[in-house]
Every structure is written in structure tokens, then in C-alpha cells.
Design an enzyme around this catalytic site. Structure first.
Site, PDB file in Angstrom:
ATOM      1  N   TYR A  11       0.979  -1.112   0.021  1.00 33.76           N
ATOM      2  CA  TYR A  11       0.065   0.473  -0.178  1.00 33.76           C
ATOM      3  C   TYR A  11       1.010   1.774   0.168  1.00 33.76           C
ATOM      4  O   TYR A  11       0.628   2.080  -0.957  1.00 33.76           O
ATOM      5  CB  TYR A  11      -0.828  -0.132   1.150  1.00 33.76           C
ATOM      6  CG  TYR A  11      -1.884   1.446   1.233  1.00 33.76           C
ATOM      7  CD1 TYR A  11      -2.436   1.835   0.468  1.00 33.76           C
ATOM      8  CD2 TYR A  11      -1.595   1.156   2.335  1.00 33.76           C
ATOM      9  CE1 TYR A  11      -3.177   2.768   1.030  1.00 33.76           C
ATOM     10  CE2 TYR A  11      -2.605   2.537   3.713  1.00 33.76           C
ATOM     11  CZ  TYR A  11      -2.934   3.823   2.304  1.00 33.76           C
ATOM     12  OH  TYR A  11      -3.929   4.210   2.773  1.00 33.76           O
ATOM     13  N   ASP A  48      13.350 -12.786  -1.296  1.00 32.42           N
ATOM     14  CA  ASP A  48      12.625 -12.749   0.531  1.00 32.42           C
ATOM     15  C   ASP A  48      14.030 -12.253   1.193  1.00 32.42           C
ATOM     16  O   ASP A  48      15.618 -12.505   1.778  1.00 32.42           O
ATOM     17  CB  ASP A  48      12.802 -14.494   0.769  1.00 32.42           C
ATOM     18  CG  ASP A  48      11.735 -14.325   1.960  1.00 32.42           C
ATOM     19  OD1 ASP A  48      12.803 -14.399   3.200  1.00 32.42           O
ATOM     20  OD2 ASP A  48      10.875 -15.204   2.294  1.00 32.42           O
ATOM     21  N   ALA A  69       9.342  -3.411   3.480  1.00 30.05           N
ATOM     22  CA  ALA A  69       9.240  -4.990   3.263  1.00 30.05           C
ATOM     23  C   ALA A  69       8.208  -5.689   5.397  1.00 30.05           C
ATOM     24  O   ALA A  69       9.576  -4.259   6.024  1.00 30.05           O
ATOM     25  CB  ALA A  69       8.998  -5.654   2.884  1.00 30.05           C
ATOM     26  N   TYR A 136       4.140  -6.329  17.523  1.00 34.09           N
ATOM     27  CA  TYR A 136       4.564  -5.390  16.013  1.00 34.09           C
ATOM     28  C   TYR A 136       5.515  -4.554  16.794  1.00 34.09           C
ATOM     29  O   TYR A 136       6.345  -3.888  15.904  1.00 34.09           O
ATOM     30  CB  TYR A 136       2.949  -5.359  15.240  1.00 34.09           C
ATOM     31  CG  TYR A 136       3.015  -4.342  14.276  1.00 34.09           C
ATOM     32  CD1 TYR A 136       4.328  -4.308  13.300  1.00 34.09           C
ATOM     33  CD2 TYR A 136       2.609  -2.528  14.628  1.00 34.09           C
ATOM     34  CE1 TYR A 136       4.564  -3.389  12.053  1.00 34.09           C
ATOM     35  CE2 TYR A 136       3.565  -1.933  13.661  1.00 34.09           C
ATOM     36  CZ  TYR A 136       3.654  -1.759  12.380  1.00 34.09           C
ATOM     37  OH  TYR A 136       4.492  -0.978  11.282  1.00 34.09           O
ATOM     38  N   LYS A 140       9.138  -3.591  15.544  1.00 29.23           N
ATOM     39  CA  LYS A 140      10.307  -2.167  14.732  1.00 29.23           C
ATOM     40  C   LYS A 140      10.739  -1.976  14.929  1.00 29.23           C
ATOM     41  O   LYS A 140      12.045  -0.923  15.547  1.00 29.23           O
ATOM     42  CB  LYS A 140       8.643  -1.539  14.642  1.00 29.23           C
ATOM     43  CG  LYS A 140       7.872  -2.252  13.515  1.00 29.23           C
ATOM     44  CD  LYS A 140       8.345  -1.952  12.003  1.00 29.23           C
ATOM     45  CE  LYS A 140       7.823  -2.304  10.697  1.00 29.23           C
ATOM     46  NZ  LYS A 140       8.443  -1.552  10.028  1.00 29.23           N
ATOM     47  N   ARG A 202      -6.989   9.991  17.483  1.00 29.29           N
ATOM     48  CA  ARG A 202      -6.097   9.940  16.086  1.00 29.29           C
ATOM     49  C   ARG A 202      -5.248  10.492  15.026  1.00 29.29           C
ATOM     50  O   ARG A 202      -6.248  11.551  14.827  1.00 29.29           O
ATOM     51  CB  ARG A 202      -6.567   8.163  15.398  1.00 29.29           C
ATOM     52  CG  ARG A 202      -6.878   6.753  16.336  1.00 29.29           C
ATOM     53  CD  ARG A 202      -5.471   6.746  17.560  1.00 29.29           C
ATOM     54  NE  ARG A 202      -5.507   5.975  18.314  1.00 29.29           N
ATOM     55  CZ  ARG A 202      -6.208   6.049  19.322  1.00 29.29           C
ATOM     56  NH1 ARG A 202      -6.427   7.360  19.779  1.00 29.29           N
ATOM     57  NH2 ARG A 202      -6.909   4.719  20.430  1.00 29.29           N
TER      58      ARG A 202
END
Length: 303
Positions: A11, A48, A69, A136, A140, A202
């Protein structure tokens, strides 16, 4: 510069690739599968993130990398945290190893503002401590730490962009709030389910503005040995109720809402992106809610 964009079929990745090309860069898209769709005219290299050999080959002739990615869905990270750390951290380690072997020393990394957790202080600046609330965000944060450590060796100049809620355009994720609202307006969904009273606020940043931040970051990379970090958000707080009201006004269609029981969540999360404005010369030019909703509505497929 010739820039490798990892996740160029995503996206945000596709819009970043287009923005870089518009900025005069030669762009190559890195994807996992040869059939992955990238913007027209962008050449593709297949690798990959966990395959250092394939990554090294993909970096041939490359001057810089925009790394987008990875695994991104928060809810999925609770069910399979190891996969998120494997891809988001392990994949970043593999990419950095391949970059070192190829002597590519410029990197812009797509991170997330969710690493800050739920600070009371608003708006949120880069000076806040990290309190990642889910796997998640933790993955990061760990990837950021790896990048900073590699930069400290002198082999890398890096910028980390902590992105707030990206919205607008052809968003393929039906679980995000803007696509969900527009699906109800279009008649594709009967109602919008909201946890609580819809007052949660938000910060939404238009996908074009988010992509422009990557172009600005490449232009203003720090010197080798340094890793800079910037918040990328609109600085505008918008509640769910305000989103619904603006979407109804913009489309001229009623949007039915179902209020579910409230769940624990931060009442307000808004960006202070002053550092990005001062250092990168970046501005959120299209991130008012009306523009975000209009672009999302226009991007919906016609029946």
C-alpha cells in the site's frame, strides 16, 4: 540515486516508489514473488528478506534503500509474535548484512509511532520514551535498534520514520477505519462497528504525504555513522465520530453506526512532527480529513 524499495508492491511501498521517481530517482522494487504488482515502469528484483544471498544480488548497482517490507498487522502479531520478530527484525538484519557486503550505506526505514505506546503527553515528540504495547511495535523497535547499531559502526547513514496512521488512496486493508467507513457509505457493509462512544482521537496522515517523507529523508540523510529519527504525522487529531460525520457529508450518504462495548485504548494519540519540518523540510500538505476521505472514495472500484 538508484533506490531499492523493499515492499514496493505494498500500500505505501508503491506510492513511495512513485514519489521517488517523481523526485528524479531511479527506482527498483524488491518483492518476494515475481508476479507481485508494482507501479508501472518500476523494474522488479525478487528476494526474500531472510535470504542474504538473494538480497545481495538485488542490491547490485543500488545507491540507497527504502525499507518498507515486513509484517504489519497488530492483531496478527499477538497470535504469531515469532513471525513478526523473524521478518521485521531478522529480515532487517539480513538486509543490513547484504547492504554492508554490497557497500550500500544509505537507508530510510519505515517504522511506527505505536512504539510510543499510550503516553499522556500530547502531541507526541521523538523525546518520549518507548513503550511498545504489542509484538508488532516491539519488533519495529528492535529493528530500529539494529539499524542504529549498524550506523554506529560508520558503515551506514540512516533515517527512521515513525509513521502515524496512514490513510487515503487505494487502501487495500478492509480492517482499517477509513476503508470501513467508506464501505458503509458505498453500501458494501451494513454498518460501522465502533468500540465505545467514538471519541478516540488519532492522527491520520495522507499516504502521499507519508511517501513524500521518504523522498525528503533521502535528500537529508545524516552523515555516515548516524541514525536520525522523525515522527511523520499530520499533527491533527480526529475522532472516529468526526471521521464518520465528514464521510457522510462528503459522500451525501448516511453511515449507520453500531456502538460496541468500550475496550481499553488511548483516548488521544497525535504527532508532533516539528523535527521533520525543520530538518527534512517535510510538510503534511494533504492530510486534512476531507482530502483523505475524498481520495479514498475516489479510489474505490466502480461497480
Amino acid at each position: 540515486m538508484r533506490v531499492l524499495v523493499t515492499g514496493a508492491n505494498g500500500y505505501l511501498g508503491g506510492v513511495v516508489a512513485e514519489a521517488l521517481r517523481a523526485g528524479g530517482h531511479d527506482v527498483v522494487g524488491l518483492v518476494r514473488h515475481a508476479r507481485a504488482r508494482v507501479p508501472h515502469g518500476v523494474p522488479v528484483r525478487v528476494a526474500d528478506l531472510l535470504d542474504i544471498g538473494a538480497l545481495r544480488a538485488a542490491l547490485d548497482g543500488v545507491d540507497a534503500v527504502c525499507h518498507l517490507a515486513g509484517c504489519t498487522r497488530v492483531r496478527e502479531s499477538f497470535g504469531d509474535p515469532l513471525r513478526f520478530f523473524e521478518v521485521n527484525v531478522g529480515g532487517t538484519v539480513s538486509l543490513l548484512r547484504a547492504m554492508a557486503e554490497a557497500e550500500v550505506g544509505r537507508l530510510v526505514f519505515a517504522s511506527t509511532a505505536s512504539i510510543y505506546g499510550t503516553p499522556e503527553r500530547q502531541p507526541m515528540s521523538e523525546k518520549l520514551p518507548d513503550r511498545p504495547p504489542h509484538p508488532y511495535a516491539a519488533s519495529k523497535q528492535a529493528a530500529e535498534a539494529v539499524i542504529a547499531a549498524q550506523a554506529a559502526t560508520g558503515r551506514l547513514a540512516a533515517v527512521v520514520l515513525r509513521l502515524f496512521n496512514i490513510a487515503g488512496g487505494a487502501d487495500p486493508d478492509p480492517t482499517r477505519i477509513v476503508p470501513r467507513i467508506l464501505a458503509v457509505a458505498a453500501g458494501d457493509s451494513p454498518c460501522l462497528a465502533i468500540n465505545g462512544d467514538g471519541s478516540a482521537v488519532r492522527d491520520y496522515v495522507h499516504i502521499r504525504d507519508a511517501a513524500a517523507a521518504f523522498v525528503a529523508a533521502l535528500t537529508h540523510l545524516p552523515g555516515p555513522g548516524n541514525c536520525a529519527r522523525y515522527n511523520i504525522g499530520s499533527g491533527i487529531g480526529t475522532s472516529v465520530n468526526e471521521l464518520v460525520a465528514e464521510a457522510a457529508r462528503m459522500t451525501g450518504r448516511a453511515i449507520a453506526v453500531e456502538h460496541l462495548p468500550a475496550v481499553p485504548e488511548p483516548p488521544c494519540l497525535v504527532s508532533d512532527s516539528g523535527s521533520a519540518r525543520r530538518v527534512l523540510g517535510w510538510e503534511a500538505r494533504s492530510s486534512d480529513i476531507a482530502t483523505i476521505l475524498r481520495s479514498g472514495w475516489a479510489a474505490r472500484p466502480t461497480p
